[in-house]
Design a protein around this motif. Structure first.
Motif, mmCIF file in Angstrom:
data_model
loop_
_atom_site.group_PDB
_atom_site.id
_atom_site.type_symbol
_atom_site.label_atom_id
_atom_site.label_comp_id
_atom_site.label_asym_id
_atom_site.label_seq_id
_atom_site.Cartn_x
_atom_site.Cartn_y
_atom_site.Cartn_z
ATOM 1 N N LEU A 104 102.203 27.715 -29.514
ATOM 2 C CA LEU A 104 102.151 26.429 -30.194
ATOM 3 C C LEU A 104 103.574 25.927 -30.372
ATOM 4 N N ALA A 105 103.793 24.636 -30.147
ATOM 5 C CA ALA A 105 105.128 24.044 -30.326
ATOM 6 C C ALA A 105 105.012 22.803 -31.193
ATOM 7 N N ASP A 106 105.957 22.658 -32.123
ATOM 8 C CA ASP A 106 105.986 21.459 -32.963
ATOM 9 C C ASP A 106 106.825 20.383 -32.281
ATOM 10 N N ALA A 107 106.968 19.242 -32.934
ATOM 11 C CA ALA A 107 107.702 18.114 -32.352
ATOM 12 C C ALA A 107 109.158 18.444 -32.081
ATOM 13 N N GLU A 140 95.525 19.383 -42.630
ATOM 14 C CA GLU A 140 94.878 18.217 -42.021
ATOM 15 C C GLU A 140 94.631 18.568 -40.560
ATOM 16 N N ALA A 141 93.652 17.921 -39.964
ATOM 17 C CA ALA A 141 93.290 18.250 -38.584
ATOM 18 C C ALA A 141 94.449 17.908 -37.642
ATOM 19 N N PRO A 142 94.980 18.910 -36.953
ATOM 20 C CA PRO A 142 96.088 18.626 -36.026
ATOM 21 C C PRO A 142 95.601 17.944 -34.752
ATOM 22 N N VAL A 143 96.494 17.172 -34.161
ATOM 23 C CA VAL A 143 96.255 16.585 -32.849
ATOM 24 C C VAL A 143 96.951 17.508 -31.859
ATOM 25 N N LEU A 144 96.178 18.057 -30.927
ATOM 26 C CA LEU A 144 96.736 19.011 -29.968
ATOM 27 C C LEU A 144 96.909 18.378 -28.600
ATOM 28 N N ASP A 145 98.096 18.504 -28.052
ATOM 29 C CA ASP A 145 98.345 18.175 -26.652
ATOM 30 C C ASP A 145 98.285 19.502 -25.915
#
Length: 114
Positions: free
Chosen positions: A54-57, A28-33
């Protein structure tokens, strides 16, 4: 929803390639900060030679994510990998030989119709 933090900097061609690969392989399309590292000396020190990172939550990081197998494994470990897109990309990159058409034979990398 896939929400990720991307450590990057302006003009980073690897970061641009990485984002395209991420959007292609994610299920699914990720939301990138996006975090611009050049505005913070501590971030430059930590990520300067590793971007894109890249870092996850949970704060788990992936550097060198522009290497497709590393990104695919990272996404798969979180249940975010689009398996069909990954298999197609592997075929395109030569990781898997093309399937011959019915009645065709592949010899020496060339397809011969039967």
């Amino acid at each position: 929803m896939i929400r990720l933090r991307l450590y990057t900097t302006l003009g980073c061609h690897l970061c641009e390639q990485f984002e395209a690969l991420l959007f292609h392989l994610a299920n699914e399309a990720p939301v990138l900060d996006r975090v611009e590292i050049s505005e913070d000396d501590a971030l430059v020190e930590r990520y300067g030679v590793r971007i894109p990172v890249l870092a996850d939550a949970a704060g788990e990081e992936l550097d060198r994510g522009f290497e497709a197998p590393r990104l695919a494994a990272w996404l798969a470990a979180r249940g975010w990998l689009d398996e069909a897109a990954w298999q197609q990309l592997q075929r395109e990159l030569g990781g898997e030989p093309p399937r011959p058409a019915r009645g065709a034979v592949i010899r020496g990398g060339r397809r011969y119709l039967g």
